[in-house]
Write a protein that holds these residues in place. Structure first.
Motif, PDB file in Angstrom:
ATOM      1  N   ALA A  23      -4.006  -2.882   0.453  1.00 55.98           N
ATOM      2  CA  ALA A  23      -3.157  -2.585  -1.021  1.00 55.98           C
ATOM      3  C   ALA A  23      -5.171  -1.623  -1.464  1.00 55.98           C
ATOM      4  CB  ALA A  23      -2.977  -3.508  -1.654  1.00 55.98           C
ATOM      5  N   ALA A  24      -4.671  -0.120  -1.802  1.00 59.00           N
ATOM      6  CA  ALA A  24      -5.555   0.417  -1.617  1.00 59.00           C
ATOM      7  C   ALA A  24      -5.646   1.315  -3.887  1.00 59.00           C
ATOM      8  CB  ALA A  24      -5.998   1.346  -0.964  1.00 59.00           C
ATOM      9  N   SER A  25      -6.334   1.036  -3.638  1.00 62.33           N
ATOM     10  CA  SER A  25      -6.630   1.429  -5.311  1.00 62.33           C
ATOM     11  C   SER A  25      -7.738   1.922  -5.676  1.00 62.33           C
ATOM     12  CB  SER A  25      -6.319   0.406  -6.799  1.00 62.33           C
ATOM     13  OG  SER A  25      -7.304  -0.163  -7.071  1.00 62.33           O
ATOM     14  N   GLY A  26      -7.446   4.095  -6.687  1.00 60.06           N
ATOM     15  CA  GLY A  26      -8.627   3.930  -6.416  1.00 60.06           C
ATOM     16  C   GLY A  26      -8.880   5.383  -6.135  1.00 60.06           C
ATOM     17  N   LEU A  27      -8.143   5.668  -5.267  1.00 55.89           N
ATOM     18  CA  LEU A  27      -8.340   6.716  -4.032  1.00 55.89           C
ATOM     19  C   LEU A  27      -8.112   7.642  -4.904  1.00 55.89           C
ATOM     20  CD1 LEU A  27      -7.172   5.737  -0.759  1.00 55.89           C
ATOM     21  CD2 LEU A  27      -9.841   5.282  -0.880  1.00 55.89           C
ATOM     22  N   ARG A  28      -8.731   9.135  -4.726  1.00 53.76           N
ATOM     23  CA  ARG A  28      -8.258   9.887  -5.213  1.00 53.76           C
ATOM     24  C   ARG A  28      -7.499  10.716  -4.200  1.00 53.76           C
ATOM     25  NH1 ARG A  28     -14.063  12.900  -6.618  1.00 53.76           N
ATOM     26  NH2 ARG A  28     -14.917  11.190  -4.657  1.00 53.76           N
ATOM     27  N   ASN A  29      -7.711  10.995  -2.772  1.00 54.59           N
ATOM     28  CA  ASN A  29      -6.859  11.319  -2.254  1.00 54.59           C
ATOM     29  C   ASN A  29      -5.647  10.416  -1.265  1.00 54.59           C
ATOM     30  OD1 ASN A  29      -5.643  13.161  -0.405  1.00 54.59           O
ATOM     31  ND2 ASN A  29      -7.634  13.239   0.863  1.00 54.59           N
ATOM     32  N   SER A  30      -4.771  11.082  -1.654  1.00 52.54           N
ATOM     33  CA  SER A  30      -3.900  10.036  -1.256  1.00 52.54           C
ATOM     34  C   SER A  30      -2.599  10.067   0.282  1.00 52.54           C
ATOM     35  CB  SER A  30      -2.240  10.397  -2.008  1.00 52.54           C
ATOM     36  OG  SER A  30      -1.478  11.266  -1.825  1.00 52.54           O
ATOM     37  N   ASP A  31      -4.184  11.167   0.865  1.00 49.87           N
ATOM     38  CA  ASP A  31      -4.026  11.206   2.482  1.00 49.87           C
ATOM     39  C   ASP A  31      -5.148  10.944   2.963  1.00 49.87           C
ATOM     40  OD1 ASP A  31      -1.884  13.958   1.028  1.00 49.87           O
ATOM     41  OD2 ASP A  31      -1.380  12.426   2.809  1.00 49.87           O
ATOM     42  N   LYS A  73       2.812   5.016   1.741  1.00 51.26           N
ATOM     43  CA  LYS A  73       1.997   6.171   1.110  1.00 51.26           C
ATOM     44  C   LYS A  73       2.505   6.165  -0.645  1.00 51.26           C
ATOM     45  CE  LYS A  73       1.057  10.322   1.236  1.00 51.26           C
ATOM     46  NZ  LYS A  73       1.373  12.577   1.793  1.00 51.26           N
ATOM     47  N   GLY A  74       2.955   5.966  -0.986  1.00 50.76           N
ATOM     48  CA  GLY A  74       3.613   5.735  -2.571  1.00 50.76           C
ATOM     49  C   GLY A  74       3.064   4.271  -3.149  1.00 50.76           C
ATOM     50  N   ARG A  75       2.865   3.853  -2.238  1.00 49.85           N
ATOM     51  CA  ARG A  75       2.393   2.152  -2.995  1.00 49.85           C
ATOM     52  C   ARG A  75       1.078   1.903  -2.444  1.00 49.85           C
ATOM     53  NH1 ARG A  75       5.781  -2.583  -1.135  1.00 49.85           N
ATOM     54  NH2 ARG A  75       4.894  -4.039  -2.414  1.00 49.85           N
ATOM     55  N   ASN A  76       0.950   3.156  -1.765  1.00 48.20           N
ATOM     56  CA  ASN A  76      -0.603   2.533  -1.097  1.00 48.20           C
ATOM     57  C   ASN A  76      -1.577   1.536  -0.840  1.00 48.20           C
ATOM     58  OD1 ASN A  76      -1.537   5.389  -2.418  1.00 48.20           O
ATOM     59  ND2 ASN A  76      -1.845   4.332  -4.927  1.00 48.20           N
ATOM     60  N   ILE A  77      -0.110   1.457   0.501  1.00 50.51           N
ATOM     61  CA  ILE A  77      -0.799   0.003   0.860  1.00 50.51           C
ATOM     62  C   ILE A  77      -1.305   0.343   2.751  1.00 50.51           C
ATOM     63  CG2 ILE A  77       0.185  -2.356   1.802  1.00 50.51           C
ATOM     64  CD1 ILE A  77       1.804  -2.562  -0.921  1.00 50.51           C
ATOM     65  N   VAL A  78      -1.534  -0.116   3.190  1.00 47.60           N
ATOM     66  CA  VAL A  78      -1.518   0.229   5.088  1.00 47.60           C
ATOM     67  C   VAL A  78      -0.966  -1.450   5.468  1.00 47.60           C
ATOM     68  CG1 VAL A  78      -2.693   0.638   7.438  1.00 47.60           C
ATOM     69  CG2 VAL A  78      -3.370   1.874   4.972  1.00 47.60           C
ATOM     70  N   TYR A  79      -0.641  -0.936   6.484  1.00 49.00           N
ATOM     71  CA  TYR A  79       0.269  -2.740   6.634  1.00 49.00           C
ATOM     72  C   TYR A  79      -0.464  -2.657   8.585  1.00 49.00           C
ATOM     73  CZ  TYR A  79       3.279  -2.535   3.304  1.00 49.00           C
ATOM     74  OH  TYR A  79       3.578  -2.773   2.199  1.00 49.00           O
ATOM     75  N   LEU A  80      -1.060  -3.947   9.467  1.00 51.95           N
ATOM     76  CA  LEU A  80      -1.070  -4.098  10.518  1.00 51.95           C
ATOM     77  C   LEU A  80      -0.403  -5.046  11.109  1.00 51.95           C
ATOM     78  CD1 LEU A  80      -3.152  -3.334  12.785  1.00 51.95           C
ATOM     79  CD2 LEU A  80      -4.450  -4.862  12.521  1.00 51.95           C
ATOM     80  N   GLN A  81       1.013  -4.390  11.873  1.00 48.85           N
ATOM     81  CA  GLN A  81       1.745  -5.736  12.445  1.00 48.85           C
ATOM     82  C   GLN A  81       0.840  -6.056  13.841  1.00 48.85           C
ATOM     83  OE1 GLN A  81       4.988  -6.588  11.246  1.00 48.85           O
ATOM     84  NE2 GLN A  81       4.377  -8.365  13.369  1.00 48.85           N
ATOM     85  N   MET A  82       0.252  -7.331  13.886  1.00 49.98           N
ATOM     86  CA  MET A  82      -0.236  -7.843  15.590  1.00 49.98           C
ATOM     87  C   MET A  82       1.015  -8.728  16.119  1.00 49.98           C
ATOM     88  SD  MET A  82      -3.921  -8.578  13.740  1.00 49.98           S
ATOM     89  CE  MET A  82      -2.770 -10.514  12.288  1.00 49.98           C
ATOM     90  N   THR A  83       1.365  -8.506  16.925  1.00 53.51           N
ATOM     91  CA  THR A  83       2.229  -8.984  17.727  1.00 53.51           C
ATOM     92  C   THR A  83       1.531  -9.883  19.169  1.00 53.51           C
ATOM     93  OG1 THR A  83       2.900  -7.283  19.417  1.00 53.51           O
ATOM     94  CG2 THR A  83       3.808  -8.253  17.289  1.00 53.51           C
ATOM     95  N   ASN A  84       2.651 -10.600  19.743  1.00 50.25           N
ATOM     96  CA  ASN A  84       1.680 -10.959  21.137  1.00 50.25           C
ATOM     97  C   ASN A  84      -0.168 -11.076  20.777  1.00 50.25           C
ATOM     98  OD1 ASN A  84       1.491 -11.958  23.404  1.00 50.25           O
ATOM     99  ND2 ASN A  84       1.100 -10.202  24.809  1.00 50.25           N
TER     100      ASN A  84
END
Length: 126
Positions: A23-31, A73-84
């Motif tokens: 969860a990211a907060s405070g980033l000025r650039n949403s991209d 992007k709307g929630r400013n969250i990056v996920y990492l799904q790890m399998t196997n």
């Protein structure tokens, strides 16, 4: 002030699945480009995946086909799904972000990221 907060780590058996969140907060650039790195005991920090604002991602060879990064992007969250998951995936995982929007071919270099989370442990057992 930029803050990156990782969650979702823990212990899992070999072959299992985990999903990390940043969860990211405070980033000025949403991209802003973001990434996941990991650091195993006795090893350097390794780039796992880099992802830009549009969701384009580059992966380390060691995780291709097993890990998938995504971004809300709307929630400013990056996920990492790890399998196997394998024993070799045991490490402290870090979320990182930069101010740039373009996706660099050098996304895997830790020096390219200005902001870092505190890390979260992922332990894979046999």
């Amino acid at each position: 002030q930029v803050q990156l907060v990782e969650s979702g780590g823990g212990s899992v058996q070999s072959g299992g699945t985990l999903k990390l969140s940043c969860a990211a907060s405070g980033l000025r650039n949403s991209d802003s480009c973001m990434a996941w790195f990991r650091e195993a005991p006795g090893k350097g920090r390794e780039g796992v995946v880099g992802i830009n604002g549009g969701g384009y991602a580059g992966y380390a060879d060691s995780v291709k086909g097993r890990f998938t990064a995504s971004r809300d992007k709307g929630r400013n969250i990056v996920y990492l799904q790890m399998t196997n998951l394998s024993l070799e995936d045991t490490a402290m995982y870090f979320c990182a972000a930069t101010d740039r929007s373009y996706f660099s071919e050098y996304w895997w270099l830790a020096s390219g990221y200005k902001y870092w989370g505190q890390g979260i442990q992922v332990t894979v057992s046999s």
